[in-house]
Structure formats: structure tokens, C-alpha cells
Design a protein around this motif. Structure first.
Motif, PDB file in Angstrom:
ATOM      1  N   ARG A  29       7.390  -2.447 -14.653  1.00 11.23           N
ATOM      2  CA  ARG A  29       6.221  -3.143 -15.209  1.00 11.23           C
ATOM      3  C   ARG A  29       5.117  -3.312 -14.178  1.00 11.23           C
ATOM      4  O   ARG A  29       3.961  -3.480 -14.529  1.00 11.23           O
ATOM      5  N   ALA A  30       5.457  -3.305 -12.885  1.00  5.76           N
ATOM      6  CA  ALA A  30       4.460  -3.441 -11.819  1.00  5.76           C
ATOM      7  C   ALA A  30       5.091  -3.048 -10.492  1.00  5.76           C
ATOM      8  O   ALA A  30       6.316  -3.022 -10.360  1.00  5.76           O
ATOM      9  N   VAL A  31       4.223  -2.741  -9.523  1.00  3.47           N
ATOM     10  CA  VAL A  31       4.659  -2.401  -8.172  1.00  3.47           C
ATOM     11  C   VAL A  31       3.840  -3.252  -7.203  1.00  3.47           C
ATOM     12  O   VAL A  31       2.614  -3.338  -7.337  1.00  3.47           O
ATOM     13  N   VAL A  32       4.512  -3.860  -6.240  1.00  3.20           N
ATOM     14  CA  VAL A  32       3.843  -4.610  -5.177  1.00  3.20           C
ATOM     15  C   VAL A  32       4.151  -3.908  -3.866  1.00  3.20           C
ATOM     16  O   VAL A  32       5.318  -3.686  -3.538  1.00  3.20           O
ATOM     17  N   VAL A  33       3.107  -3.558  -3.126  1.00  2.00           N
ATOM     18  CA  VAL A  33       3.256  -2.916  -1.822  1.00  2.00           C
ATOM     19  C   VAL A  33       2.831  -3.926  -0.766  1.00  2.00           C
ATOM     20  O   VAL A  33       1.734  -4.500  -0.860  1.00  2.00           O
ATOM     21  N   SER A  34       3.674  -4.148   0.222  1.00  2.00           N
ATOM     22  CA  SER A  34       3.369  -5.124   1.262  1.00  2.00           C
ATOM     23  C   SER A  34       3.942  -4.661   2.592  1.00  2.00           C
ATOM     24  O   SER A  34       4.637  -3.650   2.664  1.00  2.00           O
ATOM     25  N   GLY A  35       3.664  -5.427   3.624  1.00  2.00           N
ATOM     26  CA  GLY A  35       4.189  -5.132   4.951  1.00  2.00           C
ATOM     27  C   GLY A  35       4.965  -6.313   5.479  1.00  2.00           C
ATOM     28  O   GLY A  35       4.593  -7.468   5.245  1.00  2.00           O
ATOM     29  N   GLU A  36       6.034  -6.060   6.179  1.00  2.00           N
ATOM     30  CA  GLU A  36       6.830  -7.122   6.804  1.00  2.00           C
ATOM     31  C   GLU A  36       6.155  -7.572   8.093  1.00  2.00           C
ATOM     32  O   GLU A  36       5.411  -6.826   8.708  1.00  2.00           O
ATOM     33  N   GLY A  37       6.414  -8.786   8.488  1.00  2.00           N
ATOM     34  CA  GLY A  37       5.907  -9.289   9.765  1.00  2.00           C
ATOM     35  C   GLY A  37       4.455  -9.721   9.707  1.00  2.00           C
ATOM     36  O   GLY A  37       3.989 -10.257   8.706  1.00  2.00           O
ATOM     37  N   ASP A  38       3.724  -9.462  10.790  1.00  2.00           N
ATOM     38  CA  ASP A  38       2.370  -9.973  10.970  1.00  2.00           C
ATOM     39  C   ASP A  38       1.268  -9.110  10.378  1.00  2.00           C
ATOM     40  O   ASP A  38       0.095  -9.467  10.492  1.00  2.00           O
ATOM     41  N   ALA A  39       1.592  -7.962   9.787  1.00  5.80           N
ATOM     42  CA  ALA A  39       0.538  -7.069   9.306  1.00  5.80           C
ATOM     43  C   ALA A  39       0.971  -6.304   8.064  1.00  5.80           C
ATOM     44  O   ALA A  39       2.152  -6.047   7.858  1.00  5.80           O
ATOM     45  N   PHE A  40      -0.021  -5.947   7.266  1.00  3.74           N
ATOM     46  CA  PHE A  40       0.208  -5.021   6.154  1.00  3.74           C
ATOM     47  C   PHE A  40       0.507  -3.649   6.743  1.00  3.74           C
ATOM     48  O   PHE A  40       1.576  -3.100   6.550  1.00  3.74           O
ATOM     49  N   CYS A  41      -0.453  -3.098   7.494  1.00  2.00           N
ATOM     50  CA  CYS A  41      -0.249  -1.799   8.139  1.00  2.00           C
ATOM     51  C   CYS A  41      -1.368  -1.559   9.139  1.00  2.00           C
ATOM     52  O   CYS A  41      -2.546  -1.620   8.784  1.00  2.00           O
ATOM     53  N   ALA A  42      -1.008  -1.268  10.366  1.00  2.00           N
ATOM     54  CA  ALA A  42      -1.978  -1.038  11.429  1.00  2.00           C
ATOM     55  C   ALA A  42      -2.443   0.411  11.503  1.00  2.00           C
ATOM     56  O   ALA A  42      -3.021   0.826  12.504  1.00  2.00           O
ATOM     57  N   GLY A  43      -2.202   1.203  10.459  1.00  2.00           N
ATOM     58  CA  GLY A  43      -2.663   2.589  10.457  1.00  2.00           C
ATOM     59  C   GLY A  43      -1.645   3.534  11.068  1.00  2.00           C
ATOM     60  O   GLY A  43      -0.469   3.210  11.203  1.00  2.00           O
ATOM     61  N   LEU A  44      -2.128   4.696  11.431  1.00  2.00           N
ATOM     62  CA  LEU A  44      -1.255   5.739  11.960  1.00  2.00           C
ATOM     63  C   LEU A  44      -0.818   5.412  13.384  1.00  2.00           C
ATOM     64  O   LEU A  44      -1.633   5.035  14.229  1.00  2.00           O
ATOM     65  N   ASP A  45       0.458   5.574  13.664  1.00  2.00           N
ATOM     66  CA  ASP A  45       1.005   5.416  15.008  1.00  2.00           C
ATOM     67  C   ASP A  45       0.805   6.750  15.734  1.00  2.00           C
ATOM     68  O   ASP A  45       1.661   7.624  15.705  1.00  2.00           O
ATOM     69  N   PHE A  46      -0.360   6.898  16.359  1.00  2.02           N
ATOM     70  CA  PHE A  46      -0.724   8.168  16.994  1.00  2.02           C
ATOM     71  C   PHE A  46       0.293   8.589  18.048  1.00  2.02           C
ATOM     72  O   PHE A  46       0.626   9.770  18.143  1.00  2.02           O
ATOM     73  N   ALA A  47       0.785   7.660  18.850  1.00  5.35           N
ATOM     74  CA  ALA A  47       1.744   8.010  19.899  1.00  5.35           C
ATOM     75  C   ALA A  47       2.996   8.634  19.304  1.00  5.35           C
ATOM     76  O   ALA A  47       3.482   9.667  19.787  1.00  5.35           O
ATOM     77  N   SER A  48       3.506   8.040  18.248  1.00  5.38           N
ATOM     78  CA  SER A  48       4.708   8.566  17.592  1.00  5.38           C
ATOM     79  C   SER A  48       4.432   9.913  16.935  1.00  5.38           C
ATOM     80  O   SER A  48       5.200  10.869  17.097  1.00  5.38           O
ATOM     81  N   VAL A  49       3.351   9.988  16.204  1.00 10.61           N
ATOM     82  CA  VAL A  49       3.035  11.203  15.447  1.00 10.61           C
ATOM     83  C   VAL A  49       2.753  12.382  16.377  1.00 10.61           C
ATOM     84  O   VAL A  49       3.196  13.505  16.122  1.00 10.61           O
ATOM     85  N   MET A  50       2.051  12.142  17.481  1.00  6.12           N
ATOM     86  CA  MET A  50       1.676  13.241  18.372  1.00  6.12           C
ATOM     87  C   MET A  50       2.843  13.772  19.196  1.00  6.12           C
ATOM     88  O   MET A  50       2.725  14.816  19.818  1.00  6.12           O
ATOM     89  N   ARG A  51       3.973  13.088  19.155  1.00  4.83           N
ATOM     90  CA  ARG A  51       5.175  13.618  19.812  1.00  4.83           C
ATOM     91  C   ARG A  51       5.795  14.748  19.006  1.00  4.83           C
ATOM     92  O   ARG A  51       6.720  15.409  19.477  1.00  4.83           O
ATOM     93  N   ASP A  52       5.303  14.970  17.782  1.00  3.27           N
ATOM     94  CA  ASP A  52       5.845  16.000  16.902  1.00  3.27           C
ATOM     95  C   ASP A  52       4.724  16.890  16.369  1.00  3.27           C
ATOM     96  O   ASP A  52       4.378  16.818  15.190  1.00  3.27           O
ATOM     97  N   PRO A  53       4.119  17.739  17.236  1.00  2.00           N
ATOM     98  CA  PRO A  53       2.994  18.572  16.798  1.00  2.00           C
ATOM     99  C   PRO A  53       3.345  19.488  15.621  1.00  2.00           C
ATOM    100  O   PRO A  53       2.526  19.690  14.724  1.00  2.00           O
TER     101      PRO A  53
END
Length: 170
Positions: free
Chosen positions: A49-73
Motif C-alpha cells: 500500500r505504501a513504501v517509506v525510504v529512510s536512513g539509519e543513524g544521523d543522515a538520510f544519505c550523504a551521497g556517493l561514497d567516492f572513496a569506496s566506489v573508486m576502489r572498483d574502476p
């Protein structure tokens, strides 16, 4: 599904949570894939009937984790390849797949809602934010095009003239 995205359904309400609070729920390639697969599973659930999207802790989402992503070109290159059925790549499909769910999708935003996180929030039908939430897309300052479908969603939400005005003011 990784342990960084959880989905529970109770009485027809799906609760999708980004669960990487130590990194302010910053997005990795695995999280993006998990969001795509979660949205596809929810799309098939006819009792929803509905979907709720949220984030745990202090933030919804801080965007892309460039350090993590760039370790896998190789993974980044693969994520940019359009998927045959939809024509969207993984970065685009992670938020856009939630737009295809035929029930209301609500982004419950608190804390940081940055970059890719903002684009996920824009893909929801409704955005409910705490007064202290901080929203921003910094890609323009870095000479990048924010291409996770958020600009398309923003244009549909507020109109192209207002969307251009919003993206041009600091």
C-alpha cells in the motif's frame, strides 16, 4: 541483499532503510544494486500500500561514497552501462526504480540528503523532511553532471524554468 539496505513489510507498508550509519548512509555500488533489486521486488508485491525510504543513524544519505566506489574502476564502468530493458544505468536505476512502484513512495529525510541521496529522495512521490535536514547537489561545483535521474524528477516536480533557477543559485 547486503546488510546496508533492509526492507521490511508490515501491514502493506514497506520500510526500506539505508543501513550504513557509520558512513552517513553514503552510497556504494553494492547499495545501488540493492536499491534496484529491492524496488523490483516491491514492484511485484500486489499487497503493498505504501513504501517509506529512510536512513539509519544521523543522515538520510550523504551521497556517493567516492572513496569506496573508486576502489572498483571496473565496477564503476559496468555501473554506467545501460540496462537493456530500461535503458538506465545502475546509478540512474537506483532511484528511478522506485518511481515505477504503483503505490505512494515516501522519502523520510533527516540529516544529510546530499548528491545521490537527494536524487533518491526526488524519486519518491512525497518527501517528508525534518527541519534540520540539509539538502545539496554539489556535482555542479565539481564540473560533474548529476545523472541519477534526479534532474529529470526535479523538472517534473517543479517545472523546467524553476528547476533551472534552483540549479543556478547557490
Amino acid at each position: 541483499m547486503s546488510n546496508h539496505v533492509s526492507c521490511t513489510i508490515s501491514e502493506g507498508i514497506a520500510h526500506v532503510r539505508l543501513n550504513r550509519p557509520d558512513k552517513l548512509n553514503a552510497l556504494t555500488l553494492d547499495i545501488l544494486e540493492d536499491l534496484v533489486s529491492t524496488a523490483r521486488e516491491l514492484l511485484r508485491d500486489k499487497t503493498l500500500r505504501a513504501v517509506v525510504v529512510s536512513g539509519e543513524g544521523d543522515a538520510f544519505c550523504a551521497g556517493l561514497d567516492f572513496a569506496s566506489v573508486m576502489r572498483d574502476p571496473a565496477g564503476v564502468a559496468k555501473a554506467f552501462i545501460p540496462r537493456p530493458l530500461r535503458g538506465t544505468n545502475t546509478f540512474q536505476e537506483a532511484p528511478w526504480a522506485f518511481r515505477r512502484i504503483p503505490v505512494p513512495v515516501i522519502a523520510a529525510v533527516h540529516g544529510h540528503c546530499l548528491g545521490g541521496g537527494l536524487q533518491i529522495a526526488l524519486a519518491a512521490d512525497f518527501r517528508i523532511a525534518t527541519p534540520d535536514s540539509r539538502w545539496s547537489v554539489l556535482e555542479g561545483k565539481w564540473g560533474l553532471i548529476p545523472d541519477m535521474s534526479g534532474i529529470q524528477a526535479l523538472k517534473e516536480l517543479v517545472g523546467i524554468d524553476r528547476a533551472k533557477l534552483l540549479t543556478m543559485t547557490a
